[in-house]
Design a protein around this motif. Structure first.
Motif, PDB file in Angstrom:
ATOM      1  N   GLY A   1       0.799  -1.213   0.000  1.00  0.00           N
ATOM      2  CA  GLY A   1       0.000   0.000   0.000  1.00  0.00           C
ATOM      3  C   GLY A   1       0.833   1.266   0.000  1.00  0.00           C
ATOM      4  N   ASP A   2       2.119   1.145   0.325  1.00  0.00           N
ATOM      5  CA  ASP A   2       3.025   2.297   0.338  1.00  0.00           C
ATOM      6  C   ASP A   2       3.603   2.605  -1.040  1.00  0.00           C
ATOM      7  OD1 ASP A   2       3.256   3.142   3.206  1.00  0.00           O
ATOM      8  OD2 ASP A   2       3.823   1.043   3.450  1.00  0.00           O
ATOM      9  N   LEU A   3       3.360   1.750  -2.004  1.00  0.00           N
ATOM     10  CA  LEU A   3       3.908   1.993  -3.339  1.00  0.00           C
ATOM     11  C   LEU A   3       3.420   3.326  -3.889  1.00  0.00           C
ATOM     12  CD1 LEU A   3       3.460  -1.530  -4.967  1.00  0.00           C
ATOM     13  CD2 LEU A   3       5.629  -0.441  -4.373  1.00  0.00           C
TER      14      LEU A   3
ATOM     15  N   LEU B   1      -9.096  10.636  -0.490  1.00  0.00           N
ATOM     16  CA  LEU B   1      -7.684  10.693  -0.147  1.00  0.00           C
ATOM     17  C   LEU B   1      -6.890   9.862  -1.151  1.00  0.00           C
ATOM     18  CD1 LEU B   1      -7.758  10.311   3.750  1.00  0.00           C
ATOM     19  CD2 LEU B   1      -7.848  12.387   2.363  1.00  0.00           C
ATOM     20  N   THR B   2      -5.716  10.334  -1.483  1.00  0.00           N
ATOM     21  CA  THR B   2      -4.864   9.599  -2.407  1.00  0.00           C
ATOM     22  C   THR B   2      -4.303   8.361  -1.720  1.00  0.00           C
ATOM     23  OG1 THR B   2      -2.861  10.808  -1.768  1.00  0.00           O
ATOM     24  CG2 THR B   2      -4.213  11.767  -3.526  1.00  0.00           C
ATOM     25  N   SER B   3      -3.818   7.439  -2.525  1.00  0.00           N
ATOM     26  CA  SER B   3      -3.233   6.221  -1.965  1.00  0.00           C
ATOM     27  C   SER B   3      -2.039   6.546  -1.081  1.00  0.00           C
ATOM     28  CB  SER B   3      -2.826   5.273  -3.093  1.00  0.00           C
ATOM     29  OG  SER B   3      -1.941   5.918  -4.002  1.00  0.00           O
ATOM     30  N   GLN B   4      -1.273   7.596  -1.443  1.00  0.00           N
ATOM     31  CA  GLN B   4      -0.125   7.975  -0.621  1.00  0.00           C
ATOM     32  C   GLN B   4      -0.572   8.497   0.745  1.00  0.00           C
ATOM     33  OE1 GLN B   4       0.189   8.888  -4.245  1.00  0.00           O
ATOM     34  NE2 GLN B   4       1.091   6.856  -4.113  1.00  0.00           N
ATOM     35  N   LEU B   5      -1.626   9.328   0.749  1.00  0.00           N
ATOM     36  CA  LEU B   5      -2.138   9.847   2.023  1.00  0.00           C
ATOM     37  C   LEU B   5      -2.643   8.712   2.914  1.00  0.00           C
ATOM     38  CD1 LEU B   5      -4.117  13.123   1.232  1.00  0.00           C
ATOM     39  CD2 LEU B   5      -2.303  12.852   2.925  1.00  0.00           C
ATOM     40  N   ILE B   6      -3.381   7.798   2.335  1.00  0.00           N
ATOM     41  CA  ILE B   6      -3.929   6.688   3.115  1.00  0.00           C
ATOM     42  C   ILE B   6      -2.808   5.828   3.691  1.00  0.00           C
ATOM     43  CG2 ILE B   6      -5.209   4.514   2.910  1.00  0.00           C
ATOM     44  CD1 ILE B   6      -7.119   5.957   1.020  1.00  0.00           C
ATOM     45  N   ALA B   7      -1.751   5.609   2.918  1.00  0.00           N
ATOM     46  CA  ALA B   7      -0.633   4.796   3.405  1.00  0.00           C
ATOM     47  C   ALA B   7       0.020   5.437   4.620  1.00  0.00           C
ATOM     48  CB  ALA B   7       0.392   4.605   2.292  1.00  0.00           C
ATOM     49  N   ILE B   8       0.175   6.768   4.582  1.00  0.00           N
ATOM     50  CA  ILE B   8       0.798   7.466   5.710  1.00  0.00           C
ATOM     51  C   ILE B   8      -0.128   7.458   6.923  1.00  0.00           C
ATOM     52  CG2 ILE B   8       1.635   9.710   6.524  1.00  0.00           C
ATOM     53  CD1 ILE B   8       2.458  10.256   3.567  1.00  0.00           C
ATOM     54  N   LEU B   9      -1.376   7.855   6.717  1.00  0.00           N
ATOM     55  CA  LEU B   9      -2.314   7.941   7.833  1.00  0.00           C
ATOM     56  C   LEU B   9      -2.538   6.588   8.493  1.00  0.00           C
ATOM     57  CD1 LEU B   9      -5.029  10.341   6.352  1.00  0.00           C
ATOM     58  CD2 LEU B   9      -3.321  10.883   8.096  1.00  0.00           C
ATOM     59  N   SER B  10      -2.523   5.528   7.689  1.00  0.00           N
ATOM     60  CA  SER B  10      -2.832   4.199   8.225  1.00  0.00           C
ATOM     61  C   SER B  10      -1.783   3.700   9.212  1.00  0.00           C
ATOM     62  CB  SER B  10      -2.987   3.189   7.085  1.00  0.00           C
ATOM     63  OG  SER B  10      -4.109   3.503   6.292  1.00  0.00           O
ATOM     64  N   ARG B  11      -0.599   4.255   9.148  1.00  0.00           N
ATOM     65  CA  ARG B  11       0.424   3.846  10.114  1.00  0.00           C
ATOM     66  C   ARG B  11       0.206   4.508  11.473  1.00  0.00           C
ATOM     67  NH1 ARG B  11       3.862   4.516   5.727  1.00  0.00           N
ATOM     68  NH2 ARG B  11       4.732   6.450   6.559  1.00  0.00           N
ATOM     69  N   TYR B  12      -0.466   5.640  11.501  1.00  0.00           N
ATOM     70  CA  TYR B  12      -0.651   6.376  12.750  1.00  0.00           C
ATOM     71  C   TYR B  12      -2.088   6.316  13.262  1.00  0.00           C
ATOM     72  CZ  TYR B  12       3.838   8.358  11.320  1.00  0.00           C
ATOM     73  OH  TYR B  12       5.147   8.519  10.938  1.00  0.00           O
ATOM     74  N   ILE B  13      -3.045   6.207  12.346  1.00  0.00           N
ATOM     75  CA  ILE B  13      -4.464   6.136  12.700  1.00  0.00           C
ATOM     76  C   ILE B  13      -5.047   4.922  11.984  1.00  0.00           C
ATOM     77  CG2 ILE B  13      -6.590   7.490  12.919  1.00  0.00           C
ATOM     78  CD1 ILE B  13      -4.965   9.959  12.084  1.00  0.00           C
ATOM     79  N   PRO B  14      -4.617   3.728  12.358  1.00  0.00           N
ATOM     80  CA  PRO B  14      -5.001   2.542  11.587  1.00  0.00           C
ATOM     81  C   PRO B  14      -6.494   2.231  11.696  1.00  0.00           C
ATOM     82  CG  PRO B  14      -3.928   1.907  13.627  1.00  0.00           C
ATOM     83  CD  PRO B  14      -3.793   3.397  13.541  1.00  0.00           C
ATOM     84  N   GLU B  15      -7.018   1.695  10.619  1.00  0.00           N
ATOM     85  CA  GLU B  15      -8.407   1.232  10.620  1.00  0.00           C
ATOM     86  C   GLU B  15      -8.494  -0.064  11.411  1.00  0.00           C
ATOM     87  OE1 GLU B  15     -11.794  -0.315   7.423  1.00  0.00           O
ATOM     88  OE2 GLU B  15      -9.773   0.207   6.753  1.00  0.00           O
TER      89      GLU B  15
END
Length: 584
Positions: free
Chosen positions: A208-210, A351-365
């Motif tokens: 997902g970080d790609l 949100l872009t895939s890049q934004l989601i990848a970053i946010l998911s590390r700090y505010i995970p679903e």
């Protein structure tokens, strides 16, 4: 026919995010993460997408990397003619470019006689209105390594390509995944002075970080290393290329195909478009051809990526007191992408895939929510609701196994600036620097990936619009009304001037398709100067095939359908009889 070109400085570059990956590529819809709501927009799958820009002997390539599989088995290998620099790109560039230049097939319906279905409830869809690489320099050690480092989610290395075996051995020793078959296809790119860029995901990163990469290097012309891509390709893989420059771009050593629009399924928004492209380009020698889908001013992308007021202050973002306000700030200050496929003002922000990848590390679903079908974007859009005590008390199971929030606003804001804001603004600058944009498309199967396509420019060629119109006229009865659009005789007049008759109604299927018409109208050679050199002209073949069905085809703006021809014949007969009587 082939072209000779100097390979020493030719760009061996592609948006070909396959190389060194064993898993099959994921299909990419034509509008990226957007779902086209416009029924006149065909759905197209492009396995590879790349944006080239060329100026003063330097090529800039924005390459979208698509991969599905285990993160530890991701690897990406790109042959290059000179030492590159590497930057991060953004998926939004490809999403918005696709949306702004996507081919559209609009159908206007006309009604003759008493058509009870004239309200539009008939056949088909509704018609649509008008930094440098950095790292450590290891070039003096005698091995293949030139430079290595890290950027965004990637570890990377630039390797000498003087010899194949040392390079592949270095990749294996340094945990770059090399799939079976790569050894044989690497051979054509091995020569003195050549390089390879290798990427892998850094430890702890997921697929997902790609995100896209931007590669810059000196070169004469852009090229896609399609031979190497064949390792991970699949049948009829779509290849999407955008070229920025001073004028229209051309495939320099591939043919150029003009599609026969008599075969376009206008009634359903051209939904057979991708199959038609495959058929049309497959009629060229070696199946080596590209179709131009758009050519015109790059201003179609003006203020799309960098519209006024987009992106707030990095310091303000870092100062947000909690996770909810942080995410709300992103939505309200333009960090997400507008779905412009739903019109000039968009159809919502995602949100872009890049934004989601970053946010998911700090505010995970929470994992349970994901299992219940709540997407990451939905999680962040409704974060303030999900985090209320009332919701958590009413749905305690939704947070089972949840690690909780690790809110680090300063670090998050820095990552977003580096991986989202700056790449997006740099991509937007392309359309201020380069005045002209060309979009080309082709499909190729692995067995046909035996020649690398090279691209150049011919500023003398005309623009090519991406919106195409046709008219479907229903011939309804006068005394006996026609109530069913699918069985009412109809005539289709295409933009190219072909007239296709449906005497049994459009519901009976495409007569043109059943007659085995060619997918290409013309197959051409485009050079850097002058007009097209036509090598195959199917005008007569198409005209004759349509004529056998009792209809006619008119070109050059002169149109004569079956009814028109009958009327002219009746008038001619009446005039002849009148003259005869007068002379008797």
């Amino acid at each position: 026919m082939t072209y000779a070109h100097t390979s020493r400085n030719v760009l061996l570059l592609g948006g070909l995010a396959t190389l060194l990956c064993a898993s099959q590529l994921r299909d990419a819809a034509a509008c990226g993460c957007f779902t086209p709501p416009d029924p006149s927009v065909p759905v197209v799958q492009a396995g590879e997408r790349i944006v080239f820009a060329m100026q003063n002997g330097e090529v800039v390539a924005h390459i979208q990397i698509q991969y599905q599989g285990d993160a530890s088995e991701f690897g990406w290998l790109l042959p290059l003619p000179s030492l590159p620099t590497l930057e991060l790109g953004t998926d939004e560039l490809f999403n918005q470019l696709t949306s702004q230049t996507q081919p559209k097939y609009r159908l206007t319906r006309k009604y003759e006689g008493n058509c009870l279905f004239q309200s539009g409830r008939g056949f088909g869809g509704s018609s649509s209105g008008p930094p440098s690489p950095g790292g450590e320099d290891a070039g003096g050690g005698g091995g293949p390594l030139v430079v290595q480092g890290a950027i965004g989610p990637y570890d990377y290395a630039v390797l000498h390509a003087d010899s194949k075996d040392p390079m592949l051995q270095w990749l294996s020793d340094n945990h770059y995944f090399v799939p079976a078959g790569t050894d044989a296809t690497v051979g054509p790119y091995i020569h003195t002075g050549a390089y390879f860029l290798a990427l892998k995901l850094r430890s702890g990163q997921s697929t997902g970080d790609l995100q896209p990469v931007v590669v810059r290097y000196p070169s004469d012309l852009p090229m896609i290393p399609i031979v190497l891509t064949s390792v991970g390709a699949k049948p009829h893989m779509g290849i999407q290329v955008w070229m920025l420059g001073a004028g229209r771009a051309i495939p320099r050593n591939y043919y150029h195909t003009v599609v026969n629009d008599a075969l376009v399924d206008y009634s359903n928004g051209g939904q057979n478009y991708n199959d038609l492209i495959t058929k049309a380009v497959g009629e060229s020698i070696g199946k080596h051809s590209f179709v131009t889908e758009f050519a015109g001013a790059s201003s179609v992308m003006k203020n799309i990526l960098n519209y006024p007021g987009r992106f707030g202050s990095n310091s303000e973002l870092a100062a947000q007191p909690d996770a909810t306000s942080f995410v709300q700030y992103l939505y309200s200050h333009g960090y997400g992408q507008i779905n412009r496929s739903q019109g000039p003002f968009g159809g919502g922000v995602t949100l872009t895939s890049q934004l989601i990848a970053i946010l998911s590390r700090y505010i995970p679903e929470p994992p349970v929510m994901a299992q219940h079908g709540v997407t990451a974007d939905q999680w962040f859009q409704s974060l303030s609701y999900y985090l209320t005590p009332q919701y958590q008390q009413q749905h305690p199971g939704d947070f089972a196994g949840w690690a909780g929030i690790n809110y680090q606003p300063a670090q998050m804001a820095t990552e977003i600036d580096q991986r989202v804001v700056q790449p997006t603004l740099q991509a937007a600058a392309l359309f201020d620097t380069y005045p002209y944009l060309t979009r080309m498309y082709s499909t190729l199967s692995p067995e046909d990936m035996n020649k690398d396509p090279v691209f150049s420019y011919n500023a003398g060629l005309p623009d090519y619009k991406n919106v195409h119109d046709a008219t479907l006229t229903y011939h309804c009865g006068m005394l006996v009304p026609s109530a069913n659009a699918s069985t009412t005789p109809a005539t289709l007049l295409t933009e190219q001037g072909w007239v296709v008759e449906f005497p049994g109604g459009v519901g009976s299927g495409s007569i043109a398709a059943s007659w085995g018409l060619p997918g290409s109208w013309r197959i051409e050679i485009l050079r850097e100067e002058g007009g097209p050199e036509v090598v195959t002209d199917n005008t007569s073949r198409i005209r004759d095939a349509l004529g056998t069905g009792g209809c006619s085809v008119a070109l050059g703006g002169r149109t004569e359908g079956m009814l028109g021809a009958a009327m002219l014949a009746a008038l001619a007969l009446g005039l002849a009889l009148a003259l005869r009587r007068r002379g008797e």
